[in-house]
Design an enzyme around this catalytic site. Sequence first.
Site, PDB file in Angstrom:
ATOM      1  N   ASP A   1       0.818  -1.219   0.000  1.00 39.25           N
ATOM      2  CA  ASP A   1       0.000   0.000   0.000  1.00 39.25           C
ATOM      3  C   ASP A   1       0.849   1.266   0.000  1.00 39.25           C
ATOM      4  O   ASP A   1       2.030   1.260   0.330  1.00 39.25           O
ATOM      5  CB  ASP A   1      -0.944   0.012   1.206  1.00 39.25           C
ATOM      6  CG  ASP A   1      -0.201   0.066   2.528  1.00 39.25           C
ATOM      7  OD1 ASP A   1       0.862  -0.583   2.637  1.00 39.25           O
ATOM      8  OD2 ASP A   1      -0.664   0.751   3.457  1.00 39.25           O
ATOM      9  N   GLU A   2       0.202   2.343  -0.380  1.00 46.20           N
ATOM     10  CA  GLU A   2       0.694   3.721  -0.210  1.00 46.20           C
ATOM     11  C   GLU A   2       2.097   3.954  -0.752  1.00 46.20           C
ATOM     12  O   GLU A   2       2.959   4.504  -0.075  1.00 46.20           O
ATOM     13  CB  GLU A   2       0.617   4.119   1.272  1.00 46.20           C
ATOM     14  CG  GLU A   2      -0.802   4.160   1.790  1.00 46.20           C
ATOM     15  CD  GLU A   2      -0.895   4.648   3.228  1.00 46.20           C
ATOM     16  OE1 GLU A   2      -1.862   5.360   3.540  1.00 46.20           O
ATOM     17  OE2 GLU A   2      -0.014   4.301   4.046  1.00 46.20           O
ATOM     18  N   VAL A   3       2.314   3.544  -1.984  1.00 46.01           N
ATOM     19  CA  VAL A   3       3.560   3.898  -2.662  1.00 46.01           C
ATOM     20  C   VAL A   3       3.367   5.287  -3.260  1.00 46.01           C
ATOM     21  O   VAL A   3       2.454   5.515  -4.056  1.00 46.01           O
ATOM     22  CB  VAL A   3       3.913   2.872  -3.751  1.00 46.01           C
ATOM     23  CG1 VAL A   3       5.159   3.314  -4.517  1.00 46.01           C
ATOM     24  CG2 VAL A   3       4.143   1.506  -3.116  1.00 46.01           C
TER      25      VAL A   3
END
Length: 865
Positions: free
Chosen positions: A536-538
Amino acid sequence: MRNFFCLTALFAVVFLLNSCKSSEKETGQIAVSWQLVTNFTEVENGFEARFTLANHGNTALTDKNWALFFNMSPRPIIPTKTSQSATVQHINGDWYKMTPNAGFTLAPGDSTAILYAGTEAVIKLTDAPLGLYFVFYDKDGKEENVVEVANYRALPLTKKEQQLRGKADLLPLYTAAKRYEDNLALSLLGANQLQKIVPSPVKITSGSGTLNLDKSFPIYYGNGLETEAKLLSQKLKAVTNTDFPVQGGAASGKGIVLKTGPVSVNGVAKEAYKLDINPNGITITGSDAAGVFYGVQSLLALVPTESYLKPSASLTLPLVQVEDAPRFAFRSMHLDVSRNFQTKETVLRLIDLLAFYKINHFLFYTTEDEGWRLEIDGLPELTKVGAQREHTAGGMAAPVLHPAYGSGPKAYEEGKHGSGFYTKADFIEILKYATERHIKVIPELNFPGHARAAIKSMEARYERLMKEGKEKEANEYRLVDPNDKSVYLSAQGYKDNVVNVARESTYHFYEKVVDEITKMYAEAGLKLDTFHAGGDEVAEGVWTKSPEAAQLLKDNPAVKDPKNLQSYFFGKLLKRLEKRNLSIHGWEEVALNKSPEGKYLPNPEFVGKKVVPYIWNNIYDLDLGNRLANAGYPVVLCNVTNFYFDLAYNNDPQEPGLYWGGFVDTRANWTFAPFDMFKTTYRTSMGKPLVFSGLEKMKPEARKNVIGLESQLWSETVKGREMLEYYSLPKLLGFAESAWAAERPWETIENREAREKSMQTGWNVFANTLAQKELPRLAVLNNGYNYRLPLPGAVLQNGELKANIEYPGLSIRYTTDGSEPTAQSTLYTAPVKVSGKVKLKSFDAAGRSSRTAALDGNAAGSTLD
């Protein structure tokens, strides 16, 4: 008696009113206070805050000899209109520092105020800066001394402009009057109207009469059920102070019989059970050992709460027949121990709690930007470097984890939660303990983002081996392109937390960790068959200026753009993990591609490949869970609006927690329609109505793709066991009801008014059950858990006090002389004439109490608490 787990204990941690171990001469010389000025600024959703420094020492602060470091919820800093004597700047993550501007001076006895501004409004005391420490420099600019701030306080948030997030915040203030209004929809129910078991069984039939259970009823168990029998015996001893004998084989007389056999309820066989309490004894028949175990939990739930509070040699149980099976096969809780560490003992206590409420999976989040918490053979730096946080003069570049979430400048300092890890033996013990309670532990290694602890650990390893002249070994597990100049900022404010997906060593590292964890499972007598890959959340901007990534794109023109490298990474990683016969779970991004416009779209590439995305985003991308289930993915729903335990119960400034996704209370955990999420989420985190027109609904044939639900506890603001339990309880009980119980009637009612009326009827029963049964039992279960009790609602009308409570059945006690209410204070039973400073608390049957609600009986109306 513990009062709100000793309010002082919580906020002593939150505000770091710590005692520095340096000499008295070194500490207390510079007092620091912090005040939120306003959230109503010219910048939309911005804030202004002020530090005040007071010099109580004998040495002047100059424009060169000091800097103040601290942690604060990551928020971009913006320039103020007027020049200040010092500058607040973001370093990395939630690490900030204040440095003096030219001409700064603070003589002994003087004080100065420094205003700063930022975006993302601040409304919680848990948002305030914490972990403050000064670094003092010599005349050459070298660090001379590091001193924690012993005299620090954050001023309370009492005004509207401090309690609302600017003009766009449409939520009402959290006042005693608002609570009173909300609680009017609830009413007190009698004991016979309460829910007998939480979570609700499919069918329960009450007989007439009771069974007096004592040690004359042995526990008989069938093949493979010895563990369940022994656990039942232990639990019964806790409420009777007597030993219940345990023996294998068929019953030879009256007793408690545990056995397996054909059981199917509502078409579900796995984990199903039947429980029969009759005048001759108790029989629990499970379709499997897990079913027997859950039948045992239901039996323990039927033990009167009074027996938990006052154990006696015999128990009076109702005569009932229960037929039960879970709605969802996958019922999970996620625990982040990386942002703030939790001890092994705390994890074991949590596992016991999950088992009692029939949760059967535990996502153990042991790797993050701020901490690596699991010992891995062959990679000692992961715990020597990655498991501890400390001040570093080298800033971001040093192979060290800097302070975060108030961990302070010293590693492993007592009372802090930034450092710590589980040995292999610890982890194996946790695995065995969970398995005995039919809980499957799922490990996670979050890549390519959220990887800073791993990156810094492997950089330390690289430097060590290069010094030893071992260049090949040094590069074996290196995770970064040393020539990468990409600029990005993650959701948590990190500038260097993403691995380089073009390096073979990145994949080699991942495989090494998975293989070592697999060995630990084997040592615990288990097979690792499920692994969570994170994903997640790159942040936007990663890999855009990496020579190694540029070469990868050149060699693989189909990838096209750096933003597609995350899908490339997951696809390449998946092939390696498939060889290990692993089902791969991950956050929703693992099943998504980004369109050129930046919109997330389901990626058909991994459908049918044992890839399970966990869907948290139902507030920014409202129908994402529906779209992925419709696309054929098996999904786990962990909606932020319902199941994030780390989000605060409400917008009370003193109520700890985050709120980026809104506020989540126990009712939100209980109120969830998994196949039509639009039925229970109506507003944004700021209170603006959501619009669902044009969105994709879940197709009836896709419902089978919802394999289960998961609750989440991220730990940015969670310090220690008591906060963990406070954040989780009673939310966990509402979640358990959503995950186990059969479809509630209101879930299928299309008319909103009729649906909410049905919902309120059900919630009233559940709220009464919490107050009268479940919460008091938690006070003694496993030596007592720390749970939250709600503040009373109250109004003053013509000098008359009217009060009520969110969970009917809790008692309300009050004082009018300004003193704190105790269990001996006046009991509120009906509207009463009062004057003076009125203080109220709620109490349960175990003597636990809420925080204090306050009103001014001499004023025209009620005041803020």
